[in-house]
Design an enzyme around this catalytic site. Structure first.
Site, PDB file in Angstrom:
ATOM      1  N   GLY A  60      33.252 101.813  30.442  1.00 42.79           N
ATOM      2  CA  GLY A  60      33.841 101.409  29.172  1.00 42.79           C
ATOM      3  C   GLY A  60      34.124 102.572  28.237  1.00 42.79           C
ATOM      4  CG  ASN A  61      37.070 103.752  27.809  1.00 40.07           C
ATOM      5  OD1 ASN A  61      37.948 102.995  27.428  1.00 40.07           O
ATOM      6  ND2 ASN A  61      36.882 104.046  29.103  1.00 40.07           N
ATOM      7  CB  SER A 112      35.427 111.701  31.374  1.00 40.63           C
ATOM      8  OG  SER A 112      35.197 111.194  32.650  1.00 40.63           O
ATOM      9  N   GLY A 113      32.437 110.143  31.253  1.00 40.10           N
ATOM     10  CA  GLY A 113      31.112 110.229  31.875  1.00 40.10           C
ATOM     11  C   GLY A 113      29.992 110.700  30.987  1.00 40.10           C
ATOM     12  CB  SER A 150      37.823 107.974  28.651  1.00 43.28           C
ATOM     13  OG  SER A 150      38.046 106.922  29.545  1.00 43.28           O
ATOM     14  CG  ASP A 155      39.470 103.816  31.710  1.00 41.22           C
ATOM     15  OD1 ASP A 155      40.029 103.801  32.826  1.00 41.22           O
ATOM     16  OD2 ASP A 155      38.311 103.381  31.518  1.00 41.22           O
ATOM     17  CG  HIS A 208      38.211  99.481  29.592  1.00 38.69           C
ATOM     18  ND1 HIS A 208      38.486  98.242  30.151  1.00 38.69           N
ATOM     19  CD2 HIS A 208      37.811 100.267  30.628  1.00 38.69           C
ATOM     20  CE1 HIS A 208      38.268  98.294  31.444  1.00 38.69           C
ATOM     21  NE2 HIS A 208      37.846  99.506  31.770  1.00 38.69           N
ATOM     22  CG  HIS A 234      33.805  97.536  33.674  1.00 37.06           C
ATOM     23  ND1 HIS A 234      33.408  98.626  34.407  1.00 37.06           N
ATOM     24  CD2 HIS A 234      35.124  97.725  33.393  1.00 37.06           C
ATOM     25  CE1 HIS A 234      34.440  99.458  34.562  1.00 37.06           C
ATOM     26  NE2 HIS A 234      35.488  98.936  33.949  1.00 37.06           N
ATOM     27  CG  ASP A 268      37.918  80.313  14.308  1.00 41.06           C
ATOM     28  OD1 ASP A 268      38.776  79.563  13.826  1.00 41.06           O
ATOM     29  OD2 ASP A 268      36.684  80.148  14.180  1.00 41.06           O
ATOM     30  CE1 TYR A 315      34.212  82.471   8.734  1.00 37.90           C
ATOM     31  CE2 TYR A 315      34.980  84.701   9.145  1.00 37.90           C
ATOM     32  CZ  TYR A 315      33.975  83.755   9.184  1.00 37.90           C
ATOM     33  OH  TYR A 315      32.743  84.095   9.667  1.00 37.90           O
TER      34      TYR A 315
END
Ligand SMILES: [Zn+2]
Length: 228
Positions: free
Chosen positions: A29-30, A46-47, A75, A77, A96, A98, A121, A217
């Site tokens: 993720g990132n 990255s990593g 990253s 990504d 992003h 998982h 919503d 809201y």
């Protein structure tokens, strides 16, 4: 504080936030954000361990991916984030993950219909699932943008088959909220689907909830349209 420095703080908070919220495991993720005024994107390196990440560690690139700041490489990504920023002018932040429940739907290639008022919503309708895309070139970015366009155009999250989820919004904070809400509603829907066959809310009801959530809201709520 200048705008890039502020953006680094926001992106750092979002990266730490997805880790603390349990949406990412190890280095998956990132989170990223864009400063539209200077055309620069800030993203997790990255990593790198989330719990050791500092704002100064974040990578800064232009919209073509050329790194302009930071000692660590961005990253892997980054190209998907850049594609979304280039094609969705109102997007200011992208997450992003998982995350487990959302990715369970993604694994099966299943969109999440508006079963819940919380989906109406935050997401304004079905949370789409883009078909599987490999990690080459712009394939993932293209799949996500196509899914946004073929849905109702205002959804702040897209599932990606066999992979995970992308959440986005006009700000990094809005993208973070969409990522957290996505996992929350995916979990509830999963539980309901183990008990029976839920029915989606009718479109007219979805519109009522979405309209109220984005107009009256909270204290100062702006619509989180994707801008695609
Ligand atoms: Zn991924």
């Amino acid at each position: 504080m200048d705008s890039l420095k502020r953006l680094k703080q926001e992106v750092w908070r979002a990266n730490v936030g997805i880790y603390r919220a349990g949406l990412v495991t190890m280095h998956s993720g990132n989170a990223s954000g864009i400063d539209r005024r200077c055309g620069l994107v800030v993203i997790k390196p990255s990593g790198m361990d989330y719990d050791k990440l500092r704002p100064v560690d974040l990578a800064v690139t232009d919209l073509e991916g050329r790194q302009v700041e930071g000692r660590w490489k961005p990253s892997v990504d980054l190209p998907h984030h850049l594609y979304l920023y280039r094609h969705c002018p109102d997007v200011g932040g992208i997450i992003h993950t998982h995350s487990n429940y959302a990715t369970a739907f993604a694994l099966l290639g299943k969109p999440i219909p508006p079963y819940l008022t919380a989906i109406a919503d935050e997401f304004g309708g079905t949370i789409p699932c883009a078909p599987y895309a490999d990690n080459q070139g712009n394939h993932i970015g293209e799949a996500i943008v196509a899914a946004i366009k073929s849905s109702h155009g205002r959804v702040p999250a897209v599932l990606l088959a066999h992979h995970g989820a992308f959440a986005f919004g006009p700000t990094v904070e809005a993208a973070f909220k969409a990522a957290v809400m996505l996992e929350d509603v995916a979990k509830t829907c999963h539980l309901a689907l183990t008990l029976g066959k839920p029915k989606p809310l009718p479109t007219s009801e979805v519109e009522k909830w979405y309209e109220r959530y984005h107009t009256t809201y909270g204290q100062k709520q702006k619509p989180s349209r994707s801008g695609c």
